[in-house]
Design a protein around this motif. Structure first.
Motif, PDB file in Angstrom:
ATOM      1  N   GLY A   4       0.852  -1.189   0.000  1.00 33.13           N
ATOM      2  CA  GLY A   4       0.000   0.000   0.000  1.00 33.13           C
ATOM      3  C   GLY A   4       0.882   1.231   0.000  1.00 33.13           C
ATOM      4  N   VAL A   5       1.341   1.624  -1.163  1.00 27.00           N
ATOM      5  CA  VAL A   5       2.285   2.736  -1.265  1.00 27.00           C
ATOM      6  C   VAL A   5       1.568   4.064  -1.040  1.00 27.00           C
ATOM      7  N   GLU A   6       0.406   4.239  -1.617  1.00 29.59           N
ATOM      8  CA  GLU A   6      -0.468   5.413  -1.492  1.00 29.59           C
ATOM      9  C   GLU A   6      -0.001   6.618  -2.296  1.00 29.59           C
ATOM     10  N   SER A   7       1.274   7.017  -2.173  1.00 39.66           N
ATOM     11  CA  SER A   7       1.736   8.233  -2.834  1.00 39.66           C
ATOM     12  C   SER A   7       3.180   8.064  -3.282  1.00 39.66           C
ATOM     13  N   GLY A   8       3.534   8.791  -4.328  1.00 37.53           N
ATOM     14  CA  GLY A   8       4.912   8.834  -4.783  1.00 37.53           C
ATOM     15  C   GLY A   8       5.673   9.999  -4.189  1.00 37.53           C
ATOM     16  N   ASP A  23      12.253   4.784  -0.826  1.00 36.42           N
ATOM     17  CA  ASP A  23      13.434   3.984  -1.186  1.00 36.42           C
ATOM     18  C   ASP A  23      13.263   2.538  -0.733  1.00 36.42           C
ATOM     19  N   ASP A  24      12.691   2.346   0.466  1.00 38.26           N
ATOM     20  CA  ASP A  24      12.465   0.987   0.973  1.00 38.26           C
ATOM     21  C   ASP A  24      11.426   0.252   0.128  1.00 38.26           C
ATOM     22  N   VAL A  25      10.368   0.972  -0.277  1.00 41.31           N
ATOM     23  CA  VAL A  25       9.327   0.364  -1.109  1.00 41.31           C
ATOM     24  C   VAL A  25       9.934  -0.106  -2.431  1.00 41.31           C
ATOM     25  N   CYS A  26      10.725   0.750  -3.053  1.00 42.10           N
ATOM     26  CA  CYS A  26      11.352   0.380  -4.334  1.00 42.10           C
ATOM     27  C   CYS A  26      12.294  -0.802  -4.156  1.00 42.10           C
ATOM     28  N   ARG A  27      13.066  -0.790  -3.092  1.00 49.54           N
ATOM     29  CA  ARG A  27      14.008  -1.880  -2.846  1.00 49.54           C
ATOM     30  C   ARG A  27      13.263  -3.200  -2.636  1.00 49.54           C
ATOM     31  N   MET A  28      12.175  -3.177  -1.868  1.00 53.79           N
ATOM     32  CA  MET A  28      11.404  -4.398  -1.612  1.00 53.79           C
ATOM     33  C   MET A  28      10.697  -4.878  -2.876  1.00 53.79           C
ATOM     34  N   ALA A  29      10.148  -3.947  -3.665  1.00 58.01           N
ATOM     35  CA  ALA A  29       9.488  -4.335  -4.917  1.00 58.01           C
ATOM     36  C   ALA A  29      10.490  -4.954  -5.877  1.00 58.01           C
ATOM     37  N   LYS A  30      11.672  -4.373  -5.946  1.00 57.43           N
ATOM     38  CA  LYS A  30      12.722  -4.908  -6.812  1.00 57.43           C
ATOM     39  C   LYS A  30      13.108  -6.316  -6.367  1.00 57.43           C
ATOM     40  N   TYR A  31      13.308  -6.498  -5.080  1.00 55.30           N
ATOM     41  CA  TYR A  31      13.699  -7.815  -4.563  1.00 55.30           C
ATOM     42  C   TYR A  31      12.594  -8.842  -4.799  1.00 55.30           C
ATOM     43  N   LEU A  61       6.488   7.729 -10.034  1.00 54.52           N
ATOM     44  CA  LEU A  61       6.840   6.503  -9.321  1.00 54.52           C
ATOM     45  C   LEU A  61       6.127   5.290  -9.906  1.00 54.52           C
ATOM     46  N   ILE A  62       4.862   5.444 -10.272  1.00 55.98           N
ATOM     47  CA  ILE A  62       4.132   4.331 -10.893  1.00 55.98           C
ATOM     48  C   ILE A  62       4.852   3.889 -12.161  1.00 55.98           C
ATOM     49  N   ARG A  63       5.217   4.831 -12.994  1.00 49.93           N
ATOM     50  CA  ARG A  63       5.923   4.487 -14.236  1.00 49.93           C
ATOM     51  C   ARG A  63       7.252   3.804 -13.950  1.00 49.93           C
TER      52      ARG A  63
END
Length: 139
Positions: A4-8, A23-31, A61-63
């Motif tokens: 549940g990111v909600e906002s960029g 940064d944590d969200v991107c890192r976790m999504a990447k992993y 961020l969505i893109r």
């Protein structure tokens, strides 16, 4: 896996007391994506503290996450459901409900305006991410 990111915008997330870092969200999504998990991220525009700039950060961020991490984004509009904190404090938050018939309230249809955005602004942000999101716009 769903986030549940909600906002960029980190500023918006901090004002909402979301307690996450982008940064944590991107890192976790990447992993998660790299180990074969299907990743869904949910986003909302029209928070009381949103501006056109913060909503554009959400679109960006969505893109980025869609192209870089193959996430599946889900997108909706901030919705003032009766009885919620936002509905009860809409004036203090600077949110104006466009209509208040309960049967017409739908998180897929923008029905609020804020201090820095209109319902039409929210529609336009949807169209900016329409190719990346998984739901049809009902208007």
């Amino acid at each position: 896996m769903e986030f549940g990111v909600e906002s960029g915008s980190q500023i918006v997330l901090d004002k909402l007391d979301k307690s996450i870092k982008l940064d944590d969200v991107c890192r976790m999504a990447k992993y998660a994506s790299s180990i074969g998990l299907s990743v869904i991220c949910t986003f909302i525009v029209g928070h009381y503290c949103d501006t056109p700039e913060t909503m554009q950060q959400t679109v960006t961020l969505i893109r980025k996450m869609t192209e870089s991490y193959q996430i599946k984004p889900l997108f909706s509009f901030n919705t003032l459901f009766p009885g919620t904190y936002q509905a009860q404090h809409s004036q203090q938050l600077g949110l104006n409900l466009q209509q208040n018939k309960l049967e017409l309230i739908d998180p897929n249809v923008p029905n609020i305006e804020g201090q820095h955005f209109t319902a039409e602004d929210l529609r336009q942000f949807y169209f900016d991410v329409a190719d990346w999101v998984d739901q049809a716009f009902p208007i």
